[in-house]
Design a protein around this motif. Structure first.
Motif, PDB file in Angstrom:
ATOM      1  N   GLN A 182       0.863  -1.128   0.011  1.00  0.00           N
ATOM      2  CA  GLN A 182       0.014   0.202  -0.019  1.00  0.00           C
ATOM      3  C   GLN A 182       0.761   1.236   0.039  1.00  0.00           C
ATOM      4  O   GLN A 182       2.266   1.194   0.298  1.00  0.00           O
ATOM      5  N   VAL A 183       0.114   2.318  -0.528  1.00  0.00           N
ATOM      6  CA  VAL A 183       0.877   3.612  -0.104  1.00  0.00           C
ATOM      7  C   VAL A 183       0.210   4.514   0.939  1.00  0.00           C
ATOM      8  O   VAL A 183      -1.128   4.301   0.809  1.00  0.00           O
ATOM      9  N   ALA A 184       0.965   4.911   1.828  1.00  0.00           N
ATOM     10  CA  ALA A 184       0.322   5.794   3.081  1.00  0.00           C
ATOM     11  C   ALA A 184       0.539   7.225   2.698  1.00  0.00           C
ATOM     12  O   ALA A 184       1.972   7.627   2.304  1.00  0.00           O
ATOM     13  N   LEU A 185      -0.459   8.158   3.045  1.00  0.00           N
ATOM     14  CA  LEU A 185      -0.088   9.489   3.034  1.00  0.00           C
ATOM     15  C   LEU A 185      -0.382   9.996   4.822  1.00  0.00           C
ATOM     16  O   LEU A 185      -1.231   9.808   5.224  1.00  0.00           O
ATOM     17  N   ILE A 186       0.777  10.388   5.281  1.00  0.00           N
ATOM     18  CA  ILE A 186       0.672  10.875   6.616  1.00  0.00           C
ATOM     19  C   ILE A 186       0.993  12.392   6.523  1.00  0.00           C
ATOM     20  O   ILE A 186       1.952  12.959   6.289  1.00  0.00           O
ATOM     21  N   ASP A 187      -0.179  13.033   6.932  1.00  0.00           N
ATOM     22  CA  ASP A 187       0.092  14.487   7.188  1.00  0.00           C
ATOM     23  C   ASP A 187       0.328  14.960   8.590  1.00  0.00           C
ATOM     24  O   ASP A 187      -0.411  14.422   9.771  1.00  0.00           O
ATOM     25  N   GLY A 188       1.513  15.620   8.611  1.00  0.00           N
ATOM     26  CA  GLY A 188       1.941  15.851   9.999  1.00  0.00           C
ATOM     27  C   GLY A 188       3.041  14.895  10.170  1.00  0.00           C
ATOM     28  O   GLY A 188       3.244  14.482  11.564  1.00  0.00           O
ATOM     29  N   VAL A 189       3.820  14.444   9.273  1.00  0.00           N
ATOM     30  CA  VAL A 189       4.838  13.363   9.361  1.00  0.00           C
ATOM     31  C   VAL A 189       5.764  13.590  10.311  1.00  0.00           C
ATOM     32  O   VAL A 189       6.495  12.722  10.781  1.00  0.00           O
ATOM     33  N   THR A 190       6.216  14.767  10.524  1.00  0.00           N
ATOM     34  CA  THR A 190       7.283  15.143  11.534  1.00  0.00           C
ATOM     35  C   THR A 190       7.100  15.274  13.109  1.00  0.00           C
ATOM     36  O   THR A 190       8.032  15.283  13.873  1.00  0.00           O
ATOM     37  N   GLY A 191       5.933  15.034  13.403  1.00  0.00           N
ATOM     38  CA  GLY A 191       5.517  15.005  14.829  1.00  0.00           C
ATOM     39  C   GLY A 191       5.598  13.715  15.490  1.00  0.00           C
ATOM     40  O   GLY A 191       5.871  12.788  14.926  1.00  0.00           O
ATOM     41  N   THR A 192       5.251  13.696  16.619  1.00  0.00           N
ATOM     42  CA  THR A 192       5.284  12.546  17.530  1.00  0.00           C
ATOM     43  C   THR A 192       4.634  11.271  16.890  1.00  0.00           C
ATOM     44  O   THR A 192       4.836  10.263  16.656  1.00  0.00           O
ATOM     45  N   LEU A 193       3.320  11.647  16.467  1.00  0.00           N
ATOM     46  CA  LEU A 193       2.541  10.642  15.913  1.00  0.00           C
ATOM     47  C   LEU A 193       2.848  10.218  14.635  1.00  0.00           C
ATOM     48  O   LEU A 193       2.856   9.138  13.963  1.00  0.00           O
ATOM     49  N   GLY A 194       3.377  11.669  13.712  1.00  0.00           N
ATOM     50  CA  GLY A 194       3.653  11.136  12.472  1.00  0.00           C
ATOM     51  C   GLY A 194       4.982  10.343  12.275  1.00  0.00           C
ATOM     52  O   GLY A 194       4.884   9.458  11.442  1.00  0.00           O
ATOM     53  N   VAL A 195       6.294  10.695  12.906  1.00  0.00           N
ATOM     54  CA  VAL A 195       7.034   9.807  12.918  1.00  0.00           C
ATOM     55  C   VAL A 195       6.877   8.336  13.287  1.00  0.00           C
ATOM     56  O   VAL A 195       7.319   7.351  12.413  1.00  0.00           O
ATOM     57  N   ALA A 196       6.083   8.028  14.373  1.00  0.00           N
ATOM     58  CA  ALA A 196       5.738   6.524  14.679  1.00  0.00           C
ATOM     59  C   ALA A 196       4.829   6.021  13.724  1.00  0.00           C
ATOM     60  O   ALA A 196       5.173   4.825  13.335  1.00  0.00           O
ATOM     61  N   SER A 197       3.879   6.648  13.021  1.00  0.00           N
ATOM     62  CA  SER A 197       3.208   6.061  12.037  1.00  0.00           C
ATOM     63  C   SER A 197       3.819   5.751  10.951  1.00  0.00           C
ATOM     64  O   SER A 197       3.754   4.614  10.140  1.00  0.00           O
TER      65      SER A 197
END
Length: 366
Positions: A182-197
């Motif tokens: 799959q391809v994921a789009l993570i909005d806010g990728v640099t934050g705590t949740l974003g990096v972990a996601s």
């Protein structure tokens, strides 16, 4: 024992001497070795009643601390699977434990949903705080046996203090049905949740992660986690939705994880939603607080699902710990910044202004 307690909103916590609690029959007593500080903690103890009056804090004085990890000191007589000496993370999710959704294992759907050491989503949440008044900013705490995640020797207590946000990201990915190819789009990728996601998506077999953020330096650091599988774009350089479509042959990402902060514009989330493919999922795990004007006909026509995700189950927390144990998830990206209990106020204020984004790991060591 020593415990950092908040006596008045907006004032520093004080380190007080109080009695060590005694576990009830179905409780465990944990000697806290580390407690993670979430980025939002400063807002909770200073601004929360104004921002979210419908989500009450415990009555004061109170012991905060959302993400404790440590060693089991003692167990109640009805505890069967946890034993003294176990290395554990204590999930702060508390519920009534006896309603229909709790009996079905969906504790986050309980009307008493409360995050111990943080806030409640129920106006009756004080009943839960009365049962479990100990957050992680103390030397010992009691917790229900259903909250215990066993952590491997390869996971430090300081790393385990980040499991709350890592587990929350994992719960969001579960809602998205993330998987191989799959391809994921993570909005806010640099934050705590974003990096972990991002790391959890890669560990789940996702082929590509498209990530957006505002800080160019942090975007580069995210890209370096897996240069051949991660692409990043700085917010403001163009439409996130159009960018995601352009990177997927016009199809769009299989799912979007919205991990934006509380002050992020609604327009940013609306834009990223347009980057999902037909039949895809948009999972909101971030803090966008303003109302979202959603085009429900677009949701219907494209069969897109918009899903809210607020925490994770203890079983999912155990899965994350097991991923660390097998090497599928590497937590060495965390930059740990430990503080003694006496400097808890300094740690909370420092976390709020930290420049390492989702890579920073502020912990209190009681």
């Amino acid at each position: 024992m020593l415990a950092a307690r908040l006596h008045a909103l907006g004032e520093p916590m004080s380190v007080d001497t109080i009695d060590v609690p005694t576990p009830r029959p179905t409780d465990v007593l944990v000697r806290v070795k580390a407690c993670g500080i979430v980025p939002n903690m400063a807002n909770v103890i200073n601004n929360w009643p104004t921002w979210y009056p419908h989500q009450p804090l415990p009555k004061l004085p109170a012991i905060f601390g959302l993400d404790p990890a440590g060693v089991v000191e003692a167990v109640g007589e009805a505890v069967l699977n946890t034993k003294p000496g176990d290395r554990v993370y204590v999930s702060p999710l508390r519920s009534c434990g006896s309603c229909q959704v709790c009996r079905g294992g969906e504790l986050s759907r309980c009307r008493y949903f409360t995050l111990n050491g943080y806030f409640s989503t129920s106006r009756d949440g004080q009943r839960i705080f009365d049962l479990y008044p100990y957050g992680g900013f103390c030397e010992f705490m009691t917790a229900p046996q259903y909250s215990i995640v066993n952590i491997p020797d390869t996971m430090t207590f300081e790393q385990a203090g980040k499991l709350g946000y890592i587990g929350t990201s994992y719960g969001a990915l579960k809602h998205a049905a993330a998987g191989p190819g799959q391809v994921a789009l993570i909005d806010g990728v640099t934050g705590t949740l974003g990096v972990a996601s991002t790391l959890l998506a890669l560990a789940s077999g996702v082929s590509k992660v498209l990530g957006t953020g505002r800080n160019e330096e942090l975007l580069k650091r995210v890209k370096e986690l897996a240069p051949d599988r991660i692409e990043v774009m700085r917010l403001g350089e163009g439409s996130t939705g159009e960018w995601a479509k352009s990177r997927t042959g016009g199809e769009g990402a299989d799912f979007v994880i919205s991990a934006l902060g509380a002050k992020a514009p609604v327009e940013t989330m609306l834009d990223s939603m347009q980057g999902v493919r037909r039949g895809g999922k948009v999972v909101n795990v971030g803090g966008v607080a303003d109302r979202l004007p959603v085009d429900v006909k677009w949701l219907m026509d494209e069969q897109v699902q918009l899903i809210g995700s607020n925490w994770f189950t203890t079983a999912q927390g155990q899965e994350v710990a097991d991923m660390v144990a097998t090497g599928a998830l590497d937590l060495s990206y965390l930059i740990t910044k430990p503080f003694p209990l006496a400097k808890v106020n300094e740690a909370i204020s420092g976390r709020a202004s930290d420049h390492d984004g989702g890579f920073g790991n502020y912990v209190v060591i009681p």
